[in-house]
Design an enzyme around this catalytic site. Structure first.
Site, PDB file in Angstrom:
ATOM      1  N   ARG A 193      69.893  16.018  10.294  1.00 11.59           N
ATOM      2  CA  ARG A 193      68.728  15.832  11.154  1.00 11.59           C
ATOM      3  C   ARG A 193      67.409  15.883  10.395  1.00 11.59           C
ATOM      4  O   ARG A 193      66.502  15.090  10.663  1.00 11.59           O
ATOM      5  CB  ARG A 193      68.745  16.871  12.273  1.00 11.59           C
ATOM      6  CG  ARG A 193      69.937  16.705  13.216  1.00 11.59           C
ATOM      7  CD  ARG A 193      69.859  17.685  14.370  1.00 11.59           C
ATOM      8  NE  ARG A 193      71.034  17.582  15.233  1.00 11.59           N
ATOM      9  CZ  ARG A 193      71.202  18.284  16.328  1.00 11.59           C
ATOM     10  NH1 ARG A 193      70.277  19.141  16.716  1.00 11.59           N
ATOM     11  NH2 ARG A 193      72.291  18.145  17.053  1.00 11.59           N
TER      12      ARG A 193
ATOM     13  N   ASP B 132      60.954  21.855  28.892  1.00 11.83           N
ATOM     14  CA  ASP B 132      61.794  21.820  27.696  1.00 11.83           C
ATOM     15  C   ASP B 132      60.897  21.982  26.480  1.00 11.83           C
ATOM     16  O   ASP B 132      59.710  21.650  26.522  1.00 11.83           O
ATOM     17  CB  ASP B 132      62.571  20.500  27.602  1.00 11.83           C
ATOM     18  CG  ASP B 132      63.816  20.618  26.741  1.00 11.83           C
ATOM     19  OD1 ASP B 132      64.919  20.732  27.308  1.00 11.83           O
ATOM     20  OD2 ASP B 132      63.701  20.634  25.506  1.00 11.83           O
TER      21      ASP B 132
END
Length: 285
Positions: free
Chosen positions: A52, A155
């Site tokens: 990532r 979030d």
């Protein structure tokens, strides 16, 4: 928070050549994500972190993870911190996931609604499927909202929130919904968009999406809530953080309110504020 994206090893043309994530670099990156987001990253997540973050290094034209760490540490207010968090959060969600929770929500809403108002906090909205499932459930149980948003969906990951706010999904994503649900709340695309659907404006208006870090010292949400959804989030935190969040959630819920957790999460042994009601649903004590 968001939490899972499929991780595929990057090809050589997508990864800086000879890029290596040392144990020391992994340890420091783990400390940084824990400090900012409370997420615990162990050595077993080495490949995930490499896959990532190597994308971020390529975009920033960096050749060593130590350079990336230095960039973060030397610029505590940099926008790169949000990209760092977005990269290391995981998102796995679907419409009416853990479906047994939604009849409980509907029953509770009908019993607790006062003056047409019933508020829910979806604390890890991800790409929006959970929040829209809550919205559909409340619309069926209580009718259309007459008082504006009834769901606050938050979030830590800004990228997934952008998708959630748009409310656009593949038609295959709603395959499990009933024909009536599809007709009531989704618009089918045409032409090049025929394989996509969009949540209609009325349902989207019942949800307020915003970025929020659960580790922040204060939460800018309109407490108290009748119900809180925090499902499949706590597994990414250590016990100390879990206990702190449960204590804070207890202060955000109305008397008689409920907390929804994930199927693999069990908090009955670690909190005096909630009592297990059944199937990972907790009553406020």
């Amino acid at each position: 928070m968001t939490y899972p994206r499929a991780d595929r090893p990057d090809s050589s043309e997508n990864t800086p050549s000879k890029l290596v994530l040392s144990n020391n670099d992994l340890s420091r990156l783990s400390e940084l994500i824990y400090q900012r987001a409370g997420i615990v990253v162990t050595s077993q997540k080495h490949d995930m972190v490499f896959n990532r973050l190597s994308r971020r290094l390529k975009m920033l034209n960096l050749s060593h993870f130590s350079q990336y760490i230095a960039l973060l540490e030397q610029n505590p207010n940099s926008d790169e911190w949000q990209s760092f968090i977005n990269a290391l959060t995981t998102n796995l969600t679907s419409f009416f996931r853990e479906s047994y929770h939604f009849p409980v929500l509907a029953e509770h809403a009908r019993a607790q609604v006062r003056g047409g108002e019933y508020k829910v906090w979806c604390t890890a909205a991800s790409t929006g499927e959970e929040a829209y499932s809550i919205a559909m459930t409340l619309d069926e149980a209580l009718g259309s909202s007459l008082v504006g948003p009834r769901i606050w969906a938050t979030d830590i990951d800004t990228e997934v929130l952008e998708k959630a706010n748009k409310g656009i999904y593949r038609a295959s994503d709603i395959a499990s919904l009933t024909p009536a649900q599809k007709k009531s709340w989704f618009l089918r695309g045409t032409g090049e968009q025929q394989d996509f659907v969009k949540v209609n404006k009325q349902l989207r208006s019942t949800i307020h999406f915003q970025q929020l870090n659960l580790l922040a010292s204060s939460w800018n949400v309109p407490e108290p809530f009748d119900a809180i959804f925090c499902r499949n989030v706590m597994i990414y935190f250590d016990v100390k953080t879990q206990q702190l969040l449960l204590q804070r959630f207890a202060k955000m819920i109305k008397p008689g309110g409920i907390l929804f957790a994930g199927h693999s999460e069990n908090f009955g042994h670690m909190t005096k504020h909630f009592r297990l009601r059944g199937q990972s649903v907790y009553n406020l004590v």
